[in-house]
Design a protein around this motif. Structure first.
Motif, PDB file in Angstrom:
ATOM      1  N   SER A 292      47.385  41.293  50.809  1.00 42.75           N
ATOM      2  CA  SER A 292      47.771  40.277  49.836  1.00 42.75           C
ATOM      3  C   SER A 292      47.994  40.914  48.472  1.00 42.75           C
ATOM      4  N   GLU A 293      48.697  40.198  47.584  1.00 41.51           N
ATOM      5  CA  GLU A 293      48.961  40.740  46.253  1.00 41.51           C
ATOM      6  C   GLU A 293      47.714  40.703  45.379  1.00 41.51           C
ATOM      7  N   LYS A 294      46.836  39.695  45.614  1.00 37.20           N
ATOM      8  CA  LYS A 294      45.640  39.557  44.793  1.00 37.20           C
ATOM      9  C   LYS A 294      44.446  39.163  45.653  1.00 37.20           C
ATOM     10  N   SER A 313      44.183  43.130  41.720  1.00 33.61           N
ATOM     11  CA  SER A 313      45.597  43.187  42.113  1.00 33.61           C
ATOM     12  C   SER A 313      45.877  44.447  42.918  1.00 33.61           C
ATOM     13  N   ARG A 315      48.901  45.477  43.387  1.00 29.40           N
ATOM     14  CA  ARG A 315      50.113  46.076  42.824  1.00 29.40           C
ATOM     15  C   ARG A 315      49.799  47.346  42.050  1.00 29.40           C
TER      16      ARG A 315
END
Length: 369
Positions: A292-294, A313, A315
């Motif tokens: 997941s992104e977060k 995060s 990313r």
């Protein structure tokens, strides 16, 4: 822990604090007066805002005993720590199963098909038992006076006085099921046994107290009895994260599942740590691990009151978040992989795995009551 998390997280945290503390403009003097008199809400602290110590590039192996000792795997060497300080090297391989005594001074070390009792401080080891080489589950009571095993044990002359409880196979719908996981309650009065299709709670003598149907949600990673021994929480993993939590009620004789949990840990005082994916699940396109992104890392007390929260995060190159609350509930260890660490190459062997690891030991005493 300078440099552990991206600067963007620090900035986001400051913005959140300013947003909470600055009241909105109002054209109504009465509203403005009321706004000035009302205390601003207190922001929930992040893990970084609490006193913490950076962990070296290691793998966290678990808490050892009830006194908040923990074990770290440092490049293939298992070491015992307390409050951030190394206290002893542990003379066992980090790739083997182990279980600490209640005081954290000794541990059981299982090198199939042999069972050893190891003194952590001195490194002295005694061969105390052996069993056949087929897959077996062996779990000792917290006082190391009893052992529950899915295979018959042959006790050795150096073994202490041990009460052996043989956990039997089950016949279910014409199939034979072997125990997949065994664990004692903290007070040594009950034993949890997980089979492929059921969960059983035994008394200290091995007699069945209750049997419950288990949903097919993967395999058991860890589990915890509640203080009153009336419920069992199991963390279930699958080949594709995130996992799920099974809450098994002894009174209701059933297990309910809660999906999408990346990591969970239950420590002393009923303090619960979780890492939960945020947002919609990513769309599967191949067999790679879905990330997941977060994620939200949280600490809650036994009444589910939120004590600590931080959004993480992926990313920024961070992923594989795991949390572990100490037996006293006063500490938490949060770990993750950082693909930007020098020398980190995911899945390329043990040496690179250590170089990917990061983590922090967090002091929770300011938030627990």
């Amino acid at each position: 822990m300078s440099g552990s998390f991206p600067q963007a997280l620090h900035a986001a945290y400051l913005v959140a604090c300013l947003t909470l503390f600055v009241p909105p403009a109002s054209a109504d003097p009465a509203n403005a007066q009321e706004s000035r008199q009302s205390p601003p809400p207190t922001p929930v602290p992040t893990f970084e805002s609490l006193p913490h110590t950076a962990l070296p590039k290691v793998r966290f192996h678990g808490w050892c005993g009830r006194n908040d000792r923990y074990l770290l795997d440092e490049n293939g060497q298992l070491n015992a720590y307390e409050a951030g300080t190394k206290v002893a090297g542990v003379a066992i391989s980090p790739d083997r199963s182990w279980q600490c005594s209640r005081d954290g001074r000794q541990l059981i070390y299982i090198s199939i098909p042999h069972v050893f009792l190891v003194d952590i401080a001195s490194g002295d080891s005694r061969w105390i038992a052996s069993y056949d080489e087929r897959p077996s589950e062996v779990a000792f009571s917290p006082d190391f006076e009893s052992v529950a095993s899915s295979s018959p044990l042959e006790l050795k002359p150096q073994a202490p006085q041990l009460k052996v409880i043989l956990v039997k196979e089950k016949k279910t719908r014409g199939k034979t099921e072997r125990p997949e996981w065994i664990k004692w309650s903290e007070n040594g009065t009950e034993i949890a046994v997980v089979y492929p299709t059921s969960v059983e709670i035994l008394d200290r003598n091995g007699a069945t107290i209750v049997s419950m149907t288990k949903p097919n949600t993967g395999w058991v990673k860890d589990g915890w009895f509640e203080k009153d021994q009336r419920a069992l929480t199991l963390f279930m993993e699958t080949e594709q994260p995130p996992g799920s939590v099974l809450k098994c009620s002894l009174a209701g004789k059933r297990c309910l599942s809660r999906p999408r949990i990346e990591s969970i840990s239950i420590g002393g005082r009923g303090t619960v740590g979780t890492v939960i994916p945020l947002g919609k699940p990513p769309v599967r396109e191949d067999d790679s691990i879905l990330i997941s992104e977060k994620y939200a890392a949280e600490i809650r007390d036994t009444n589910s009151r939120l004590l600590v929260r931080q959004v993480l995060s992926t990313r920024t190159g961070l992923w594989s978040f795991h949390i572990a609350v100490s037996p006293s509930g006063k500490w938490s260890i949060l770990t993750w992989d950082n693909e930007h660490q020098p020398g980190c190459v995911s899945g390329e062997g043990s040496a690179s795995v250590y170089k990917c690891r990061q983590g922090m030991l967090v002091d929770l005493t300011k938030v627990i009551k």
